[in-house]
Design an enzyme around this catalytic site. Structure first.
Site, short mmCIF file in Angstrom:
data_model
loop_
_atom_site.label_atom_id
_atom_site.label_comp_id
_atom_site.label_asym_id
_atom_site.label_seq_id
_atom_site.Cartn_x
_atom_site.Cartn_y
_atom_site.Cartn_z
N ARG A 158 -10.49 -11.40 1.92
CA ARG A 158 -11.19 -12.66 1.43
C ARG A 158 -10.70 -13.77 1.49
NH1 ARG A 158 -11.61 -9.40 -4.06
NH2 ARG A 158 -11.51 -7.53 -2.49
N LYS B 149 0.86 -1.48 -0.13
CA LYS B 149 -0.07 0.06 0.27
C LYS B 149 0.90 1.49 0.12
CE LYS B 149 -4.34 -1.94 2.47
NZ LYS B 149 -5.19 -1.59 1.49
N1 BES Z 1 -8.02 -3.91 4.13
C1 BES Z 1 -8.31 -3.35 2.91
C2 BES Z 1 -9.49 -2.47 2.76
C3 BES Z 1 -9.70 -1.19 3.50
C4 BES Z 1 -9.53 -0.07 2.88
C5 BES Z 1 -10.00 -1.19 4.99
C6 BES Z 1 -9.84 1.16 3.52
C7 BES Z 1 -10.32 0.09 5.69
C8 BES Z 1 -10.12 1.19 4.82
C9 BES Z 1 -8.38 -4.54 1.98
O1 BES Z 1 -7.65 -5.65 2.49
C10 BES Z 1 -7.80 -4.14 0.61
O2 BES Z 1 -6.67 -3.72 0.40
N2 BES Z 1 -8.80 -4.13 -0.25
C11 BES Z 1 -8.46 -3.87 -1.76
C12 BES Z 1 -8.97 -4.90 -2.71
C13 BES Z 1 -8.45 -4.51 -3.89
C14 BES Z 1 -7.01 -4.86 -3.93
C15 BES Z 1 -9.25 -5.50 -4.71
C16 BES Z 1 -9.18 -2.52 -1.70
O3 BES Z 1 -10.24 -2.26 -1.67
O4 BES Z 1 -8.58 -1.50 -2.32
ZN ZN Z 2 -5.45 -5.41 1.66
#
Ligand code: BES
Ligand code: ZN
Ligand code: ZN
Length: 466
Positions: free
Chosen positions: A311, A237
């Site tokens: 997931r 990230k």
């Molecule tokens: N933990 C994150 C989602 C998240 C985003 C939680 C903001 C709290 C605040 C999750 O694991 C993630 O990174 N999701 C990605 C998925 C994508 C790579 C398909 C997302 O939502 O961008």
């Molecule tokens: Zn993630």
């Protein structure tokens, strides 16, 4: 929290609700959510306006009660009288709950501690003693979840969550099973193992069995995403997205909060609490984008993005609990996607389900508790977009980047729930408040899901030991 129900209180700080425009103190407008602090002789009175007339909602009452209580915290008063007499009886519970929620402060790391109310005299209330106890205990569950989210990711590790589960389980006479990394691998939970393998804090699968209804009822499984820190893994990230990722175990924290409440109140319900706990680290040993890993149920999954890890851990947790515990239904809670913030902001959580009755029941629990949900569809086109080439499934869809990402994330988990009634709550927007305090919702960890699930699981059900 020290709570007494009294006819009259000696406390010189009072919260008074006003719904009658005739009784509005001078220069209050009567706006919904308005509060005013007045010094009247020896007394400090905090007037709280949930709206004028008899039709204030439980949401407005809960909110303004919390705002008023925060003002009392700010005044550094230790005890307060809460005069809920002027409110219609149907709003007494929400008023008291809001007030208790408003006492919360997270001051673990502050050298100068802010004020915190620790005693409430409830005046003019129609609440039964057991209703009061249920509300206070429910809020304890919320605070437990908030504290876990607000703690350092370096401290709140998967094993720390397991320790918490064991101590809750001991207090509540629950059987608690914790799978270690070796057991996770041996039993074939290849996705949970993969997500956790890059970290010095190894993954855990935590299972807590509470059987307050004996053998009569099937269990409801509540499954929380417990990513103790989500760096994104090799799909790291960027700055701006990574800083709050200790909140990624908020689903697991909510499950532990609920289990704490069950341990204390012992209601006649059967619940299995599950936490899929891992640290999604970036490291030479971390799982690789593009590689294929095998799930507990045998499905092979191509990892198209290591940041879509929630997931994966949920898939294994859901199939494992289905296989081993045969629950009647499964509800998972997860900070699953940023997309849910785009869709609903941080005020409502996403609801996804393969069962209309379960979805309706959860929706209603959301309206009642103020932790609101809005349902999304799970049409076949969404699950079709998850079909893989190198493996049976891909962990992100083939859609254009970001398209329907919350739905396809939910559909991925739903694949592992199969035919059994299942609901998924995407709490990525609601579990963590990056903005300002909003009534009962503090900054940072909100504890979202605890009161919602309690409403769904135990409201209007008999207590076991009363
Ligand atoms: N933990 C994150 C989602 C998240 C985003 C939680 C903001 C709290 C605040 C999750 O694991 C993630 O990174 N999701 C990605 C998925 C994508 C790579 C398909 C997302 O939502 O961008
Ligand atoms: Zn993630
Ligand atoms: Zn995540």
């Amino acid at each position: 929290m020290n709570v007494r129900k009294v006819k009259r209180s000696r406390c010189n700080t009072r919260i008074v609700f006003v719904i009658d425009s005739q009784k509005l103190p001078l220069d209050l407008e009567g706006r919904e959510g308005e509060i005013a602090v007045r010094y009247e002789g020896r007394e400090t009175v905090i007037y709280a306006v949930p709206g004028l007339g008899n039709d204030s909602s439980n949401l407005a009452v809960r909110r303004v009660a919390a705002t008023a209580m925060r003002a009392v915290n700010g005044l550094k008063r230790k005890t307060v009288a809460l005069d809920i007499g002027p409110l219609p009886e149907s709003l007494h519970a929400a008023a008291f709950e809001g007030a208790v929620l408003g006492t919360y402060v997270f001051d673990t790391f502050l050298r100068v501690k802010p004020g915190r109310v620790s005693g409430i005299d409830i005046v003019g209330s129609k609440l039964s003693t057991s209703a009061v106890e249920e509300i206070v205990t429910g809020c304890e569950g919320v605070f437990l979840a908030r504290n876990l989210v607000n703690g350092n990711a370096g401290d709140i590790t998967p094993e720390a969550l397991a320790r918490k589960a064991r101590s809750i389980g001991r207090a509540g006479g629950m059987r608690v099973t914790v799978l270690t990394e070796a057991e996770i691998r041996r039993q074939g939970l290849g996705l949970l193992a993969a997500v956790g393998q890059g970290s010095p804090f190894p993954p855990r699968l935590i299972l807590m069995e509470y059987s307050g209804a004996g053998k009569r009822d099937q269990h409801t499984a509540i499954v929380g995403k417990g990513i103790t820190f989500d760096s994104g893994g090799q799909n790291l990230k960027p700055s701006g997205s990574i800083e709050t990722m200790r909140c990624d175990m908020a689903g697991a924290a909510a499950v532990l909060g609920v289990m704490h409440v069950l341990a204390t109140l012992r209601p006649a319900v059967n619940v299995i609490g599950v936490c899929a706990a891992a640290h999604n680290a970036v490291d030479g040993t971390a799982y690789f984008p593009g590689d294929v890993y095998r799930a507990y149920d045998g499905t092979t999954v191509e990892i198209c993005n290591t940041d879509a890890e929630g997931r994966l851990v949920l898939a294994d947790a859901v199939s494992y609990v289905r296989d081993r515990y045969k629950p009647g239904c499964i509800i998972d809670l997860a900070t699953l996607t940023g997309g849910i913030l785009t869709a609903l902001g941080d005020v409502v959580a996403g609801l996804f389900s393969n069962d209309d009755d379960l979805a309706h029941a959860l929706f209603n629990a959301g309206e009642q508790s103020g932790e609101r949900l809005w349902r999304f569809p799970l049409y076949k086109e969404y699950s079709d977009a998850l079909k893989g080439d190198r493996g049976d499934l891909r962990n992100i869809s083939k859609f254009k980047r970001g398209y329907a990402s919350s739905i396809t994330g939910a559909a991925f988990v739903g694949h592992f729930a199969g035919e059994i009634p299942w609901a998924h709550l995407d709490i990525a927007g609601t579990a963590y408040n990056e903005g300002e305090i909003r009534g009962e919702i503090p900054k940072m960890g909100t504890g979202f899901g605890v009161r919602l699930l309690l409403e769904h699981l135990i409201s209007r059900r008999p207590r076991r030991f009363v």
